[in-house]
Design a protein around this motif. Structure first.
Motif, PDB file in Angstrom:
ATOM      1  N   MET A   1       0.839  -1.199   0.000  1.00 58.33           N
ATOM      2  CA  MET A   1       0.000   0.000   0.000  1.00 58.33           C
ATOM      3  C   MET A   1       0.872   1.246   0.000  1.00 58.33           C
ATOM      4  O   MET A   1       1.382   1.667   1.029  1.00 58.33           O
ATOM      5  N   VAL A   2       1.024   1.847  -1.183  1.00 56.62           N
ATOM      6  CA  VAL A   2       1.884   3.008  -1.356  1.00 56.62           C
ATOM      7  C   VAL A   2       1.042   4.258  -1.154  1.00 56.62           C
ATOM      8  O   VAL A   2       0.110   4.519  -1.918  1.00 56.62           O
ATOM      9  N   ARG A   3       1.346   5.024  -0.105  1.00 51.51           N
ATOM     10  CA  ARG A   3       0.522   6.199   0.177  1.00 51.51           C
ATOM     11  C   ARG A   3       0.638   7.207  -0.957  1.00 51.51           C
ATOM     12  O   ARG A   3       1.751   7.577  -1.352  1.00 51.51           O
ATOM     13  N   GLY A   4      -0.511   7.631  -1.485  1.00 49.01           N
ATOM     14  CA  GLY A   4      -0.530   8.524  -2.639  1.00 49.01           C
ATOM     15  C   GLY A   4       0.194   9.828  -2.396  1.00 49.01           C
ATOM     16  O   GLY A   4       0.840  10.371  -3.281  1.00 49.01           O
ATOM     17  N   SER A   5       0.124  10.335  -1.153  1.00 49.06           N
ATOM     18  CA  SER A   5       0.670  11.657  -0.880  1.00 49.06           C
ATOM     19  C   SER A   5       2.194  11.665  -0.801  1.00 49.06           C
ATOM     20  O   SER A   5       2.817  12.650  -1.171  1.00 49.06           O
ATOM     21  N   ASP A   6       2.812  10.575  -0.310  1.00 48.51           N
ATOM     22  CA  ASP A   6       4.268  10.640  -0.138  1.00 48.51           C
ATOM     23  C   ASP A   6       5.032   9.380  -0.541  1.00 48.51           C
ATOM     24  O   ASP A   6       6.256   9.331  -0.405  1.00 48.51           O
ATOM     25  N   GLY A   7       4.321   8.355  -1.023  1.00 46.42           N
ATOM     26  CA  GLY A   7       5.022   7.173  -1.504  1.00 46.42           C
ATOM     27  C   GLY A   7       5.530   6.229  -0.429  1.00 46.42           C
ATOM     28  O   GLY A   7       6.246   5.277  -0.729  1.00 46.42           O
ATOM     29  N   LEU A   8       5.162   6.484   0.839  1.00 47.71           N
ATOM     30  CA  LEU A   8       5.594   5.564   1.898  1.00 47.71           C
ATOM     31  C   LEU A   8       4.661   4.351   1.944  1.00 47.71           C
ATOM     32  O   LEU A   8       3.507   4.419   1.525  1.00 47.71           O
ATOM     33  N   LEU A   9       5.191   3.249   2.457  1.00 49.12           N
ATOM     34  CA  LEU A   9       4.425   2.002   2.493  1.00 49.12           C
ATOM     35  C   LEU A   9       3.672   1.848   3.806  1.00 49.12           C
ATOM     36  O   LEU A   9       4.278   1.885   4.894  1.00 49.12           O
TER      37      LEU A   9
END
Lengths: 96, 365, 308
Positions: free
Chosen positions: C161-169
Motif C-alpha cells: 500500500m503506497v501512500r498517494g501523498s508521499d510514496g511511503l508504504l
C-alpha cells in the motif's frame, strides 16, 4: 495548405526518460506508454512546438543522421498515426 | 446519542444543505454520514462540497482518507469520459449531424460545478431519429462495437426503448448510448426530440452540442421522476438537479420563468413540479415560493401528499444497520409506478415476467 | 487492548452484539459482527495481537451471517456483507475464515484509492523495505512470511500500500494465507509458527493461515520507505539468482501489477516512477528460503550504504 501537428492543449504529458527507453503518462487519455528512442525524440520536438510533416522530417534527419530518408518518412508517418490515435498529438489545417 | 434511520437521513441532508455545520460533528456521526453518503455514491461530491464551500472545516484524518479514496475514483471516471468525448468528437467531426451530449458528459463539457465530485457513468448522446443509423454505422466503422445482447434484449432496446444497444470502443471502457428521444417510446410522455435538438447549444471547438439550461434541467427531472425507480442511489440525481437549478438561477434572472414556460411547451410540468418541490424541501434550493404554488404540474391533494411521503422515504438512504420495512415498501410502490409510467400495462406485465424468468434461469438449469 | 487480552466469551458477546467487534487492521478499522463461534475462534487466534479499537472511525462494517430463508435449511452457509450489501455468493459455513479474508481484500482494493495498491508482499529491515510484486503462485506470500519469521518486519503478503501523498508504504500485516505445499514448507521452516486450521477445497486448493508476527502487528502504524523491488519466482531446485532489471522494464512490471494503477492517474505514474528511481530492481529465482534470506540480509545492509 499543410497540416500542422501539435500536442493538444488539454493534454499534460509527463515524461520519464531512462536512456534508450522512456515512459510517458498522458493526462488526456490517462494512459501510460513506453517509447523507443525515435518516438521519444519526436515527442520532444512536439513538446518544443508545433510541426508540419516536412519540418519534423528535416529536424529528425539532422538528429539521427539517417541515410535512407524514404524509410524515415515511412516510419514517421506510422508513428504520427499512432500518436494521433493515442491523443498525444492533433492536427489543424493552417495556411502558411 | 445513537441514530436510527430518521436521524441518518437528517444527517445526510444537513451535510449537503449546510456543510458548515459539519464542524460540530463527532467521529461516530462522521462515520454514519460517510456510510449514508456512500449508499448514494456521493462521498466524493460531499468532500468537494466541503472543500469549496467551507474550507475552514477541519476534517478528521480518516474522514479525509475516505474522501480522497472516493475522489480518486471519481476523477478517474471523469478522465475516462473526457477522453471518450474527445475521441467521439474526433470520430464524428466529419459527419454533418447534430450530436447532443446529455447528462454527465454535458456537465463535463460545460465544466459545471457539479461535474466535480460526481461519479459519472457512461456517455449519452441524442441524435435525430433519421440519422441514428448513420451515426451508429460511422462509429462501428471506427472501432466502436455493439454490446452483445440476446435477441429479446436487442428487440426490447430497439423497439421499446429510446435507444440502440450501447456501443463501446474496443480499446476503452466507457459505453456510449445513442438516443433518439429522451424517454422510452412506450412512455406516457412524448416529448418531441426535434424541439430539444433545435434549442441545443453549440460549444467552442467541439462538434458536439449540449441541451439548453432549461432542457437540461427538464431532461434530468423527467429521468428522475418518470424513468428512474427512485431508490437510494437515485438521490444523487436530486442533488444534481439541486446543483443545476442553483447554478442556472444565478446565471440568469429570468431562469425560473423560462423554465416554467419550457416545461409547458414540452408537457413536462409534473416532473418539473416534483423536482422543484423536493429539491427545495430536501436540499433547500432557492425555488421561488409562488412558482411552487402556481406550477401547473402540481398534483391534486391526495396524490401530492402520497408522493411527499413516499419520495423522501425511498430516495434517501436508510441507516445501514437498521433497514426499515416501510422504506422497502415505498421503494416497491415507486418501482411499480416507474414501470407503469414507462410502458402500457399490456407490455409491462409480459416484460416484468420475462425479466423475472431470465433472473431465475441460471438457478433452474 | 488486544484481542488476546479479553476472554473468548466477551469477544463473542461483542461480535454478536449490534455494535460489533471493532479491530484495528493496519490503517483501517473493521467492525465485525458475527454469531459464528467457530469462525470467531479462528479469527481470534490469527488476529490475537491486533488492537480492539474504541473511539475510532470504522472504515469497513462487515457482517458474517448465515443466509435467511429456505437456503439456511439446505446446507450450512455463510454470507459476507458490507453495509448491508452482499457482493459474493455464500460460502460453506466452515470456510468463513477464507471468505472473510477474501472479502476484506475486496473491500480494500475497491475503496482505498488514497493508496496505490500493489499486488505484493512487503517486508522491512533497518528502515528499508523490500517490495515483492508478483502473481499468485510466485511464492511471494511464503517468502514474505518466511522473512517475517526470521526477524524482518512483515508489512503484508498481499497489498503493497503506497501512500498517494508521499510514496511511503503502509503496513497491513494480516495473517498470511498459505496454500497447499507452502503450509508444510513454513511449518518445517519454523516449527514454532502458529498456523490456523486447514481449509481444504477452496478455490485455491488447501489454505491455512499463518498468525501475524506480534512485533509487526504492534508496529502497523509505522510506515516504511521502499528500498528494493524484487520480482520473485519460486522454481523447484533452483539456485538463488538475482538479476538486475532495466528501469523502464521494472516500471512496466510494477505498474501492471498494481490493482488500481489506472484509477490513480497521474499520482499512480508518479508513485511508480519515484519507487523505480529510488529502488534497486531485481528478478529473483529461488527455491531455498534460508539461502535467499541470507542473501537478502547481506543486500539490505549493503543497500544505500554506498550513498553515505
Amino acid at each position: 495548405m499543410e497540416r500542422v501537428w501539435s500536442i493538444p492543449e488539454n493534454a499534460n504529458i509527463v515524461i520519464e526518460n531512462w536512456g534508450e527507453n522512456a515512459i510517458i503518462y498522458s493526462s488526456l487519455s490517462g494512459e501510460t506508454h513506453l517509447l523507443n528512442e525515435l518516438a521519444y525524440e519526436v515527442l520532444m520536438l512536439f513538446q518544443a512546438g508545433s510541426e508540419t510533416f516536412t519540418t519534423l522530417i528535416d529536424k529528425l534527419y539532422t538528429i539521427f543522421e539517417v541515410e535512407d530518408k524514404a524509410d524515415l518518412e515511412l516510419q514517421i508517418q506510422k508513428l504520427m498515426t499512432d500518436f494521433e490515435n493515442l491523443g498525444l498529438i492533433e492536427s489543424t489545417e493552417c495556411e502558411n | 446519542m445513537t441514530y436510527r434511520s430518521q436521524g441518518a437521513r437528517q444527517l445526510l441532508l444537513n451535510a449537503f444543505k449546510n456543510p458548515k455545520s459539519l464542524q460540530q460533528l463527532e467521529l461516530h456521526e462522521w462515520e454514519l454520514l460517510i456510510r449514508c453518503t456512500r449508499s448514494s455514491k456521493l462521498v466524493a461530491a460531499l468532500g468537494k462540497k466541503i472543500e469549496f464551500n467551507c474550507p475552514e472545516v477541519v476534517l478528521p484524518e480518516k474522514v479525509m482518507a475516505h474522501f480522497q479514496g472516493a475522489q480518486q475514483l471519481v476523477e478517474y471516471r471523469k478522465q475516462l469520459l473526457i477522453w471518450e468525448l474527445n475521441r467521439l468528437n474526433k470520430a464524428l467531426a466529419a459527419l454533418d449531424v447534430d450530436i447532443v451530449v446529455l447528462k454527465g458528459g454535458a456537465y463535463i463539457l460545460l465544466d459545471l460545478p457539479l461535474s466535480v465530485g460526481r461519479l459519472l457513468a457512461d456517455i449519452d448522446i441524442l441524435v435525430d431519429k433519421k440519422e441514428i443509423e448513420r451515426v451508429e454505422k460511422h462509429l462501428l466503422a471506427q472501432g466502436w462495437q455493439s454490446a452483445k445482447l440476446d435477441e429479446y434484449d436487442q428487440h426490447y432496446y430497439r423497439t421499446w426503448m429510446h435507444e440502440i444497444p450501447p456501443l463501446r470502443h474496443q480499446y476503452r471502457f466507457i459505453e456510449v448510448d445513442i438516443h433518439h428521444t429522451i424517454l422510452p417510446l412506450t412512455s406516457r410522455l412524448h416529448p418531441d426530440p426535434e424541439r430539444l435538438l433545435n434549442d441545443a447549444i453549440s460549444l467552442d471547438k467541439m462538434a458536439c452540442k449540449v441541451l439548453s439550461p432549461c432542457d437540461m434541467v427538464l431532461h434530468s427531472s423527467v429521468h428522475l421522476f418518470y424513468d428512474a425507480e427512485l431508490k437510494a442511489d437515485d438521490f444523487r440525481d436530486l442533488v444534481d438537479l439541486h446543483e443545476l437549478l442553483s447554478f442556472f438561477c444565478q446565471q440568469s434572472a429570468d431562469f425560473w420563468t423560462k423554465l416554467e414556460a419550457r416545461s409547458e411547451e414540452l408537457s413536462f410540468q409534473r416532473p418539473l413540479y416534483y423536482t422543484l418541490y423536493f429539491s427545495w424541501q430536501l436540499l433547500g434550493t432557492p425555488v421561488p415560493n409562488e412558482l411552487l404554488i402556481r406550477c401547473k404540474g402540481r398534483p391534486l391533494y391526495l396524490p401530492r401528499k402520497l408522493m411527499e411521503y413516499l419520495i423522501p422515504l425511498a430516495l434517501l438512504p436508510e441507516h445501514p444497520d437498521y433497514p426499515e420495512k416501510k422504506v422497502a415498501f415505498a421503494r416497491w410502490l415507486l418501482y411499480i409506478r416507474s414501470h407503469y409510467l414507462r410502458m402500457p400495462l399490456h407490455l409491462l406485465l409480459p416484460h416484468l415476467f420475462k425479466k423475472a424468468r431470465k433472473r431465475l434461469e441460471p438457478v433452474v438449469t | 487492548m488486544k484481542i488476546k487480552d479479553i476472554s473468548f466469551n466477551l469477544l463473542a458477546r461483542k461480535a454478536g452484539g449490534s455494535r460489533g467487534l471493532c479491530v484495528s487492521i493496519g490503517a483501517f478499522v473493521v467492525r465485525l459482527r458475527t454469531q459464528e463461534k467457530a469462525f470467531l475462534r479462528t479469527f481470534s487466534l490469527l488476529y490475537q495481537d491486533f488492537q480492539i479499537s474504541t473511539d475510532e472511525l470504522v472504515d469497513f462494517h462487515i457482517d458474517m451471517r448465515r443466509p435467511s430463508g429456505y437456503r439456511r435449511w439446505l446446507k450450512a452457509q455463510v454470507i459476507f456483507s458490507i453495509d448491508g450489501h452482499t457482493p459474493f455468493e455464500p460460502f460453506p459455513l466452515d470456510h468463513a475464515m477464507p471468505l472473510f479474508e477474501w472479502g476484506l481484500n475486496w473491500c480494500i482494493a475497491r475503496r482505498a484509492h488514497q493508496y496505490l495498491i500493489l499486488h505484493a508482499g512487503v517486508v522491512e529491515k533497518q528502515g528499508k523495505a523490500i517490495i515483492f510484486p508478483a502473481l499468485p503462485g510466485s511464492g511471494k506470500s511464503t517468502l514474505s512470511a518466511a522473512l517475517g519469521l526470521r526477524g524482518w518486519r512483515f508489512l503484508s503478503d498481499e497489498f503493497g500500500m503506497v501512500r498517494g501523498s508521499d510514496g511511503l508504504l503502509q503496513p497491513i500485516p494480516r495473517p498470511v494465507p498459505l496454500k497447499n505445499e507452502s503450509i508444510q514448507v513454513i511449518q518445517d521452516f519454523s516449527p514454532s509458527a502458529v498456523i490456523g486450521p486447514l481449509f481444504p477445497k477452496t478455490r485455491k486448493g488447501t489454505v491455512a493461515h499463518l498468525q501475524s508476527p506480534r512485533i509487526s502487528v504492534e508496529q502497523s502504524r509505522q510506515l516504511a520507505k521502499p528500498a528494493m523491488i524484487i520480482f520473485p519466482l519460486y522454481q523447484s531446485g533452483a539456485e538463488t539468482t538475482f538479476k538486475s532489471l532495466a528501469k523502464h522494464y521494472a516500471f512496466l512490471k510494477l505498474s501492471s501489477n498494481a490493482f488500481n494503477y489506472e484509477v490513480m492517474g497521474l499520482t499512480g505514474f508518479e508513485r511508480v516512477r519515484d519507487i523505480i528511481n529510488s529502488c534497486a530492481c531485481y528478478n529473483l529465482i529461488y527455491s531455498d528460503l534460508d539461502d535467499v534470506i541470507k542473501q537478502l540480509d547481506a543486500m539490505i545492509t549493503q543497500e544505500g550504504s554506498d550513498d553515505l
